[in-house]
Write a protein that holds these residues in place. Sequence first.
Motif, PDB file in Angstrom:
ATOM      1  N   GLY A  28       0.821  -1.205   0.000  1.00 21.58           N
ATOM      2  CA  GLY A  28       0.000   0.000   0.000  1.00 21.58           C
ATOM      3  C   GLY A  28       0.856   1.256   0.000  1.00 21.58           C
ATOM      4  O   GLY A  28       0.542   2.238  -0.674  1.00 21.58           O
ATOM      5  N   MET A  29       1.949   1.207   0.758  1.00 21.97           N
ATOM      6  CA  MET A  29       2.874   2.339   0.755  1.00 21.97           C
ATOM      7  C   MET A  29       3.508   2.530  -0.617  1.00 21.97           C
ATOM      8  O   MET A  29       3.668   3.664  -1.091  1.00 21.97           O
ATOM      9  CB  MET A  29       3.962   2.117   1.814  1.00 21.97           C
ATOM     10  N   TRP A  30       3.873   1.419  -1.250  1.00 16.21           N
ATOM     11  CA  TRP A  30       4.445   1.494  -2.590  1.00 16.21           C
ATOM     12  C   TRP A  30       3.447   2.089  -3.575  1.00 16.21           C
ATOM     13  O   TRP A  30       3.812   2.930  -4.415  1.00 16.21           O
ATOM     14  CB  TRP A  30       4.874   0.102  -3.045  1.00 16.21           C
ATOM     15  N   MET A  31       2.181   1.687  -3.478  1.00 20.82           N
ATOM     16  CA  MET A  31       1.148   2.232  -4.367  1.00 20.82           C
ATOM     17  C   MET A  31       0.972   3.737  -4.161  1.00 20.82           C
ATOM     18  O   MET A  31       0.823   4.502  -5.126  1.00 20.82           O
ATOM     19  CB  MET A  31      -0.178   1.514  -4.127  1.00 20.82           C
ATOM     20  N   GLY A  32       1.009   4.171  -2.898  1.00 16.56           N
ATOM     21  CA  GLY A  32       0.894   5.600  -2.627  1.00 16.56           C
ATOM     22  C   GLY A  32       2.040   6.396  -3.229  1.00 16.56           C
ATOM     23  O   GLY A  32       1.840   7.477  -3.786  1.00 16.56           O
ATOM     24  N   LEU A  33       3.256   5.849  -3.127  1.00 20.04           N
ATOM     25  CA  LEU A  33       4.418   6.509  -3.723  1.00 20.04           C
ATOM     26  C   LEU A  33       4.301   6.579  -5.241  1.00 20.04           C
ATOM     27  O   LEU A  33       4.705   7.570  -5.865  1.00 20.04           O
ATOM     28  CB  LEU A  33       5.704   5.772  -3.332  1.00 20.04           C
ATOM     29  N   GLU A  34       3.731   5.537  -5.850  1.00 20.62           N
ATOM     30  CA  GLU A  34       3.567   5.534  -7.309  1.00 20.62           C
ATOM     31  C   GLU A  34       2.502   6.544  -7.754  1.00 20.62           C
ATOM     32  O   GLU A  34       2.662   7.210  -8.780  1.00 20.62           O
ATOM     33  CB  GLU A  34       3.190   4.131  -7.795  1.00 20.62           C
ATOM     34  N   ILE A  35       1.418   6.655  -6.982  1.00 23.39           N
ATOM     35  CA  ILE A  35       0.392   7.662  -7.293  1.00 23.39           C
ATOM     36  C   ILE A  35       1.003   9.057  -7.221  1.00 23.39           C
ATOM     37  O   ILE A  35       0.774   9.917  -8.091  1.00 23.39           O
ATOM     38  CB  ILE A  35      -0.805   7.535  -6.327  1.00 23.39           C
ATOM     39  N   ASN A  36       1.812   9.265  -6.182  1.00 22.78           N
ATOM     40  CA  ASN A  36       2.489  10.548  -6.025  1.00 22.78           C
ATOM     41  C   ASN A  36       3.425  10.840  -7.197  1.00 22.78           C
ATOM     42  O   ASN A  36       3.447  11.953  -7.732  1.00 22.78           O
ATOM     43  CB  ASN A  36       3.272  10.531  -4.703  1.00 22.78           C
ATOM     44  N   LEU A  37       4.176   9.824  -7.635  1.00 18.81           N
ATOM     45  CA  LEU A  37       5.105   9.988  -8.756  1.00 18.81           C
ATOM     46  C   LEU A  37       4.370  10.311 -10.047  1.00 18.81           C
ATOM     47  O   LEU A  37       4.707  11.276 -10.752  1.00 18.81           O
ATOM     48  CB  LEU A  37       5.936   8.713  -8.924  1.00 18.81           C
ATOM     49  N   LEU A  38       3.338   9.533 -10.363  1.00 18.55           N
ATOM     50  CA  LEU A  38       2.623   9.712 -11.630  1.00 18.55           C
ATOM     51  C   LEU A  38       1.795  10.993 -11.657  1.00 18.55           C
ATOM     52  O   LEU A  38       1.374  11.424 -12.735  1.00 18.55           O
ATOM     53  CB  LEU A  38       1.724   8.493 -11.883  1.00 18.55           C
ATOM     54  N   SER A  39       1.556  11.590 -10.498  1.00 15.16           N
ATOM     55  CA  SER A  39       0.860  12.877 -10.454  1.00 15.16           C
ATOM     56  C   SER A  39       1.821  14.045 -10.610  1.00 15.16           C
ATOM     57  O   SER A  39       1.453  15.099 -11.141  1.00 15.16           O
ATOM     58  CB  SER A  39       0.100  13.027  -9.128  1.00 15.16           C
ATOM     59  N   PHE A  40       3.055  13.856 -10.142  1.00 12.94           N
ATOM     60  CA  PHE A  40       4.021  14.954 -10.194  1.00 12.94           C
ATOM     61  C   PHE A  40       4.628  15.112 -11.587  1.00 12.94           C
ATOM     62  O   PHE A  40       4.964  16.231 -11.988  1.00 12.94           O
ATOM     63  CB  PHE A  40       5.131  14.707  -9.164  1.00 12.94           C
ATOM     64  N   ILE A  41       4.753  14.016 -12.326  1.00 10.43           N
ATOM     65  CA  ILE A  41       5.352  14.075 -13.675  1.00 10.43           C
ATOM     66  C   ILE A  41       4.592  15.037 -14.593  1.00 10.43           C
ATOM     67  O   ILE A  41       5.205  15.901 -15.243  1.00 10.43           O
ATOM     68  CB  ILE A  41       5.434  12.667 -14.300  1.00 10.43           C
ATOM     69  N   PRO A  42       3.241  14.963 -14.700  1.00 14.53           N
ATOM     70  CA  PRO A  42       2.549  15.932 -15.575  1.00 14.53           C
ATOM     71  C   PRO A  42       2.659  17.376 -15.100  1.00 14.53           C
ATOM     72  O   PRO A  42       2.599  18.296 -15.914  1.00 14.53           O
ATOM     73  CB  PRO A  42       1.080  15.466 -15.533  1.00 14.53           C
ATOM     74  N   LEU A  43       2.824  17.584 -13.793  1.00 17.56           N
ATOM     75  CA  LEU A  43       2.933  18.949 -13.285  1.00 17.56           C
ATOM     76  C   LEU A  43       4.232  19.621 -13.720  1.00 17.56           C
ATOM     77  O   LEU A  43       4.267  20.830 -13.952  1.00 17.56           O
ATOM     78  CB  LEU A  43       2.852  18.948 -11.746  1.00 17.56           C
ATOM     79  N   ILE A  44       5.310  18.831 -13.833  1.00 16.92           N
ATOM     80  CA  ILE A  44       6.602  19.445 -14.151  1.00 16.92           C
ATOM     81  C   ILE A  44       6.926  19.406 -15.637  1.00 16.92           C
ATOM     82  O   ILE A  44       7.827  20.102 -16.089  1.00 16.92           O
ATOM     83  CB  ILE A  44       7.744  18.780 -13.345  1.00 16.92           C
ATOM     84  N   SER A  45       6.236  18.584 -16.405  1.00 13.43           N
ATOM     85  CA  SER A  45       6.533  18.507 -17.844  1.00 13.43           C
ATOM     86  C   SER A  45       5.553  19.379 -18.615  1.00 13.43           C
ATOM     87  O   SER A  45       4.361  19.096 -18.686  1.00 13.43           O
ATOM     88  CB  SER A  45       6.439  17.052 -18.331  1.00 13.43           C
ATOM     89  N   THR A  46       6.044  20.454 -19.178  1.00  8.59           N
ATOM     90  CA  THR A  46       5.227  21.355 -19.994  1.00  8.59           C
ATOM     91  C   THR A  46       5.819  21.421 -21.389  1.00  8.59           C
ATOM     92  O   THR A  46       6.971  21.049 -21.626  1.00  8.59           O
ATOM     93  CB  THR A  46       5.200  22.768 -19.383  1.00  8.59           C
ATOM     94  N   SER A  47       5.029  21.912 -22.331  1.00  6.32           N
ATOM     95  CA  SER A  47       5.462  21.967 -23.730  1.00  6.32           C
ATOM     96  C   SER A  47       6.130  23.286 -24.087  1.00  6.32           C
ATOM     97  O   SER A  47       6.465  23.521 -25.238  1.00  6.32           O
ATOM     98  CB  SER A  47       4.252  21.756 -24.655  1.00  6.32           C
ATOM     99  N   LYS A  48       6.333  24.187 -23.107  1.00  9.06           N
ATOM    100  CA  LYS A  48       6.886  25.506 -23.413  1.00  9.06           C
ATOM    101  C   LYS A  48       8.352  25.419 -23.831  1.00  9.06           C
ATOM    102  O   LYS A  48       8.781  26.115 -24.729  1.00  9.06           O
ATOM    103  CB  LYS A  48       6.728  26.421 -22.201  1.00  9.06           C
ATOM    104  N   ASN A  49       9.138  24.604 -23.140  1.00  8.47           N
ATOM    105  CA  ASN A  49      10.538  24.433 -23.519  1.00  8.47           C
ATOM    106  C   ASN A  49      10.998  23.042 -23.120  1.00  8.47           C
ATOM    107  O   ASN A  49      10.250  22.265 -22.520  1.00  8.47           O
ATOM    108  CB  ASN A  49      11.428  25.516 -22.892  1.00  8.47           C
ATOM    109  N   MET A  50      12.254  22.742 -23.396  1.00 13.15           N
ATOM    110  CA  MET A  50      12.765  21.385 -23.210  1.00 13.15           C
ATOM    111  C   MET A  50      13.232  21.110 -21.790  1.00 13.15           C
ATOM    112  O   MET A  50      13.287  19.953 -21.379  1.00 13.15           O
ATOM    113  CB  MET A  50      13.939  21.152 -24.174  1.00 13.15           C
ATOM    114  N   LEU A  51      13.572  22.135 -21.027  1.00 15.80           N
ATOM    115  CA  LEU A  51      14.126  21.895 -19.694  1.00 15.80           C
ATOM    116  C   LEU A  51      13.165  21.164 -18.757  1.00 15.80           C
ATOM    117  O   LEU A  51      13.569  20.202 -18.096  1.00 15.80           O
ATOM    118  CB  LEU A  51      14.586  23.221 -19.073  1.00 15.80           C
TER     119      LEU A  51
END
Length: 337
Positions: A28-51
């Motif tokens: 359950g802890m592992w699942m929570g960490l994965e939910i957290n990871l998969l939610s943070f990736i879209p927040l930091i990846s934008t199409s404005k630039n490559m960084l």
Amino acid sequence: MSHLNKMIFGSFLALGTLVATSSYSWMGMWMGLEINLLSFIPLISTSKNMLPAESALKYFIAQVLASTILLLSIVVLSMKVFNLIESSFQSSLIFNTSLLLKMGAAPLHFWFPEVMEGLSWLNSMILLTWQKIAPMILLSYSSKTMMLLITSIISCMFVSGVMGQNHLSLRKIMAYSSINHIGWMIAATLYFEVVWMIYFLIYSVITLNIVIMLKKLNIFFMKQFTLMMNQEPTLKMFFILNFLSLGGLPPFLGFFPKWLTIQVMINESFYFLAIVMIVATLATLYFYMRITFSTLVLSMNSTLLTNDPPTYKFFITATNLVTLASLILSTLVFNLL
């Protein structure tokens, strides 16, 4: 990304942390960490630039590696390949290693400054504070492998002090500063979780103040910092005081959690580790002082803040008053504890 999508992913980010910290099983802890990871990736990846996209990829690879190691520890514990004592120790060793990698603690910090370099200040704030909660709490739940954690604490002290000296990027400086504070928080977690909670709360408030000011002025590098801060003397004063507080310099509030941590370590007779941490932190304090002195010495024609709305000024003033408490307040709280 629209504001609605950001709110949705931000909600799942918080949900993942809550699931990980409140679960009754390792899976359950592992699942929570994965939910957290998969939610943070879209927040930091934008199409404005490559960084941001590059930072998202680096963050994803590091976190997937940590999750794989975490799953391996669960498998080792469940299979009982060796006898129960050996299996439990090896599982705890692997589990703690995965958590250190997830939070970016030295010597497994290789991804942390590189990811920070490509993020906006808002996402940097999330990475510096909220993303540390779940690994830290899970570390307090697990069996402590003292030799590994002490090695990580000492590594955090020296890596942050040495690697943070020659950087001109404020995001990387904040990353190495965070690595130093991770070492102190791990030390607090070893003995008394309440001290870790106090440390994390104060660290988060100080970091929030600094990030708000850097985001307000859109500053990412030292050259911009020196030029812009001399045009905003009010923010300049607040930033210098908060930065010194983040370094743990008395009489600011940032010294209080370090004082508590040192007191707990002395009570547990860890004199050598406490001395090493205090001495090694002086190197980190040096680059805090270097930044603040550069803004004080390199003075230019400055103007007062006149274009900001009253609510913004009030917020900056109110939040900074929290961090500028003297040792008298710290002493009163310490006596109450």
